[in-house]
Design a protein around this motif. Structure first.
Motif, PDB file in Angstrom:
ATOM      1  N   CYS A   1      37.191  39.715  50.984  1.00 45.41           N
ATOM      2  CA  CYS A   1      36.007  39.570  51.853  1.00 45.41           C
ATOM      3  C   CYS A   1      35.557  40.899  52.445  1.00 45.41           C
ATOM      4  O   CYS A   1      35.015  40.927  53.554  1.00 45.41           O
ATOM      5  N   MET A   2      35.744  41.996  51.728  1.00 43.97           N
ATOM      6  CA  MET A   2      35.397  43.309  52.273  1.00 43.97           C
ATOM      7  C   MET A   2      34.447  44.100  51.367  1.00 43.97           C
ATOM      8  O   MET A   2      34.769  45.225  50.970  1.00 43.97           O
ATOM      9  N   PRO A   3      33.278  43.628  51.022  1.00 49.19           N
ATOM     10  CA  PRO A   3      32.675  42.326  51.310  1.00 49.19           C
ATOM     11  C   PRO A   3      32.894  41.361  50.149  1.00 49.19           C
ATOM     12  O   PRO A   3      33.443  41.738  49.109  1.00 49.19           O
ATOM     13  N   LEU A   4      32.412  40.133  50.338  1.00 49.93           N
ATOM     14  CA  LEU A   4      32.508  39.108  49.300  1.00 49.93           C
ATOM     15  C   LEU A   4      31.395  39.342  48.275  1.00 49.93           C
ATOM     16  O   LEU A   4      30.358  38.705  48.316  1.00 49.93           O
ATOM     17  N   ASP A   5      31.604  40.280  47.368  1.00 52.47           N
ATOM     18  CA  ASP A   5      30.551  40.608  46.407  1.00 52.47           C
ATOM     19  C   ASP A   5      31.165  41.266  45.179  1.00 52.47           C
ATOM     20  O   ASP A   5      31.531  42.445  45.214  1.00 52.47           O
ATOM     21  N   PRO A   6      31.287  40.527  44.071  1.00 53.98           N
ATOM     22  CA  PRO A   6      31.917  41.093  42.874  1.00 53.98           C
ATOM     23  C   PRO A   6      31.226  42.342  42.349  1.00 53.98           C
ATOM     24  O   PRO A   6      31.894  43.261  41.860  1.00 53.98           O
TER      25      PRO A   6
ATOM     26  N   ARG B   1      26.174  35.260  45.124  1.00 52.33           N
ATOM     27  CA  ARG B   1      26.714  36.502  44.580  1.00 52.33           C
ATOM     28  C   ARG B   1      27.356  36.295  43.210  1.00 52.33           C
ATOM     29  O   ARG B   1      28.071  37.167  42.717  1.00 52.33           O
ATOM     30  N   GLY B   2      27.127  35.138  42.604  1.00 55.05           N
ATOM     31  CA  GLY B   2      27.620  34.890  41.254  1.00 55.05           C
ATOM     32  C   GLY B   2      29.059  34.443  41.173  1.00 55.05           C
ATOM     33  O   GLY B   2      29.643  34.391  40.088  1.00 55.05           O
TER      34      GLY B   2
ATOM     35  N   ALA C   1      22.425  49.725  34.528  1.00 53.90           N
ATOM     36  CA  ALA C   1      21.743  49.802  35.824  1.00 53.90           C
ATOM     37  C   ALA C   1      22.129  51.072  36.580  1.00 53.90           C
ATOM     38  O   ALA C   1      23.272  51.536  36.501  1.00 53.90           O
ATOM     39  N   ASP C   2      21.165  51.623  37.310  1.00 56.14           N
ATOM     40  CA  ASP C   2      21.443  52.806  38.124  1.00 56.14           C
ATOM     41  C   ASP C   2      22.399  52.475  39.257  1.00 56.14           C
ATOM     42  O   ASP C   2      23.266  53.286  39.610  1.00 56.14           O
ATOM     43  N   GLU C   3      22.232  51.289  39.862  1.00 56.38           N
ATOM     44  CA  GLU C   3      23.086  50.866  40.966  1.00 56.38           C
ATOM     45  C   GLU C   3      23.606  49.456  40.676  1.00 56.38           C
ATOM     46  O   GLU C   3      22.890  48.478  40.882  1.00 56.38           O
ATOM     47  N   VAL C   4      24.826  49.372  40.199  1.00 56.15           N
ATOM     48  CA  VAL C   4      25.403  48.074  39.851  1.00 56.15           C
ATOM     49  C   VAL C   4      25.460  47.155  41.067  1.00 56.15           C
ATOM     50  O   VAL C   4      25.163  45.961  40.983  1.00 56.15           O
ATOM     51  N   ALA C   5      25.817  47.714  42.221  1.00 55.10           N
ATOM     52  CA  ALA C   5      25.958  46.898  43.428  1.00 55.10           C
ATOM     53  C   ALA C   5      24.644  46.288  43.879  1.00 55.10           C
ATOM     54  O   ALA C   5      24.640  45.321  44.639  1.00 55.10           O
TER      55      ALA C   5
ATOM     56  N   PHE D   1      32.039  34.838  38.071  1.00 55.46           N
ATOM     57  CA  PHE D   1      33.033  35.684  38.723  1.00 55.46           C
ATOM     58  C   PHE D   1      34.081  34.829  39.424  1.00 55.46           C
ATOM     59  O   PHE D   1      33.761  33.829  40.074  1.00 55.46           O
ATOM     60  N   VAL D   2      35.347  35.243  39.285  1.00 59.66           N
ATOM     61  CA  VAL D   2      36.468  34.593  39.973  1.00 59.66           C
ATOM     62  C   VAL D   2      37.034  35.587  40.974  1.00 59.66           C
ATOM     63  O   VAL D   2      37.576  36.632  40.582  1.00 59.66           O
ATOM     64  N   ASP D   3      36.891  35.288  42.261  1.00 69.12           N
ATOM     65  CA  ASP D   3      37.439  36.153  43.306  1.00 69.12           C
ATOM     66  C   ASP D   3      38.888  35.745  43.532  1.00 69.12           C
ATOM     67  O   ASP D   3      39.175  34.692  44.106  1.00 69.12           O
ATOM     68  N   ALA D   4      39.818  36.597  43.078  1.00 64.48           N
ATOM     69  CA  ALA D   4      41.234  36.230  43.059  1.00 64.48           C
ATOM     70  C   ALA D   4      41.943  36.425  44.389  1.00 64.48           C
ATOM     71  O   ALA D   4      43.133  36.088  44.499  1.00 64.48           O
TER      72      ALA D   4
END
Length: 511
Positions: free
Chosen positions: A423-428, A213-214, A489-493, A65-68
């Motif tokens: 960062c809201m949150p830092l999680d792709p 978080r990948g 998945a039932d819950e991707v997050a 993952f690339v957090d842009a």
């Protein structure tokens, strides 16, 4: 004779994201690059004496993952100071600040980061009275999640005296409430900015969080920070576990030009990115520039943090110096002003990969212009958590809440999409989940589209599409392995990250 691989990842569900539905079983890595993708049996011949082979037992393997759009120092500060982002009420936020006050020496500042009053269902921002109740000897400072609003205790206000820009100091009955916005909030953040040693502690903590978080790459927004040197020092020591694009604030432009730096200067792990600037503020602070009044404040339409004229001047300088520009624009009026400037000033916005950060209220006409100009929409799908029938967007915008973050509308028009978290949150995976489950069809994306925006989209926004963003031979071995499939998945997050690989090196392992 074929040279052995350094790392073999086998028995996986490899989704390359290079072509629709392309899957394989295994990936071979050598010298930080992907050398083969194929069947587990086929790649077995690349195993040598020193090869590490990891049986992934059917897990999903994707490009990293690339957090842009992120602020890693803020992520690290949440780990070191009071993390207010998980507070579900005003009382919980104040309890976290009290715990931090107990942990610091008397007189030292008590800092908290990431509060979001819109999630509490009670009142407005934290006030001076709230923070005074923490009972700290020193100043108490609480930074709202969007960074555009900061709350100060009476001691903190006294420290600044009359030095804060008056326009940003909120008052009631002539007295400061303790809430400051935009330029005043920025002045407070600068006053409490960490030194080099603290910045290193923050970034080490933040990169560990990111890897868990990948996340394999970030476009970090840098202003008056020791972060660029810290990143380079970590890279030189072999301790940097992320690929970093440094997006410098506009007030750094002249200094960057003098040093000869330009967009794309740097090495494998740390490179110069864009010149970052604001045009308006935030919806949370009612400072995003709108064409119509706020639903909950009919006398307000937001404000220019950088005027359209000043933005054009900056763009001219950045274009002349060879810099990409990333312009924060949330309100529809701000998005239009940025697009006007890109169309009038930039030689070729698409070639320069100029960006609009957030673009939350881009109108239909603006979406078409984004596509026609080839401007990158750097957007945050996790912002959809405010998009329901109740919550921040409903409060601020009323019926217009459904016009926010229309990801499907942008994608269908052909706008280059790059996902980030701010960062809201830092999680792709939280972002992917919000993109897939957004309230309206115009705001939704399919799983594959959302994953591509968080991988190939970020690579494109950073001129890295030739080396990042898909699982293909010749590209950098930046990879993530998930315990479950985001397609089923039932819950991707809630999916756990089992493995993160950066430049061929395993930087997180939870198999």
């Amino acid at each position: 004779m074929t040279e052995a691989a350094d790392l073999l990842l086998t028995n996986a569900a490899v989704h390359t994201l290079a072509r629709p539905d392309e899957t394989h079983e295994a990936v071979a890595v050598r010298d930080g690059r992907i050398v083969r993708v194929g069947d587990t049996y086929e790649l077995g011949f690349l195993a040598g004496v020193d090869t590490r082979t990891v049986d992934l037992e059917g897990r999903v393997l994707l490009p990293g993952f690339v957090d842009a759009h992120t602020h890693l120092d803020v992520v690290g500060r949440k780990r070191v100071h009071a993390d207010l982002s998980t507070a579900e009420s005003r009382a919980e936020a104040l309890d976290a600040l009290r715990a931090q006050a107990d942990a610091v020496s008397d007189g030292d500042p008590v800092l908290g980061f990431g509060y979001d009053e819109s999630a509490w269902g009670e009142g407005d921002y934290l006030t001076r009275e709230d923070l005074d109740a923490v009972g700290a000897v020193g100043p108490v400072v609480a930074v709202r999640e969007d960074l555009h609003v900061v709350s100060l205790s009476s001691t903190a206000l006294d420290r600044f005296g009359d030095d804060l820009p008056e326009a940003g100091v909120r008052r009631e009955g002539g007295e400061p409430t303790g809430v400051v916005v935009e330029a005043a909030a920025e002045a407070v953040r600068d006053a409490f900015a960490p030194d080099a040693a603290a910045t290193e502690r923050h970034l080490r903590a933040a990169q560990a969080d990111a890897n868990e978080r990948g996340i394999t790459g970030v476009h970090d927004m840098i202003r008056r920070s020791h972060a660029p040197q810290v990143y380079r020092d970590l890279a030189a020591a072999g301790d940097l576990t992320l690929r970093v694009r440094l997006n410098y604030w506009a007030d750094h432009l002249d200094a960057l030009v003098e040093t000869g730096l330009r967009t794309n200067h740097g090495d494998g792990l740390v490179r110069v990115g864009a010149i970052k600037t604001f045009t308006d503020g935030s919806l949370g602070g009612r400072t995003a520039k709108l064409s119509t009044p706020y639903a909950d404040a009919p006398e307000e339409r937001g404000e220019w943090t950088v005027s359209p004229e000043a933005f054009r001047e900056l763009l001219e300088g950045a274009e002349a110096a060879g810099f990409q520009v990333a312009a924060h624009a949330i309100g529809d009026a701000a998005v239009d002003a940025v697009l006007d400037a890109y169309a009038d000033v930039a030689d070729d916005p698409a070639e320069s990969r100029h960006r609009i950060e957030h673009a939350e209220l881009a109108s239909d006409a603006a979406v078409e212009r984004l596509a026609d100009l080839g401007v990158v929409a750097s957007v945050q799908p996790n912002f959809h958590r405010w998009a329901g029938a109740s919550g921040l967007y409903a409060d601020r915008l009323g019926e217009r809440r459904t016009e926010t973050n229309r990801l499907s509308r942008l994608a269908e028009a052909g706008v280059p999409l790059a996902f980030g978290s701010d960062c809201m949150p830092l999680d792709p995976l939280v972002g992917v989940a919000h993109a897939v489950d957004a309230p309206t069809e115009a705001q939704q994306l399919g799983v594959t589209e959302a994953l591509r925006a968080y991988t190939a989209g970020g690579a494109y926004a950073g001129f890295d599409e030739d080396r990042l963003g898909t699982v293909e031979p010749g590209k950098c071995a930046d990879l993530v392995v998930l315990d479950d499939s985001p397609w089923t998945a039932d819950e991707v997050a809630a999916i756990d990250v089992a493995l993160t690989v950066v430049d061929g090196r395993i930087v997180h392992e939870a198999l």
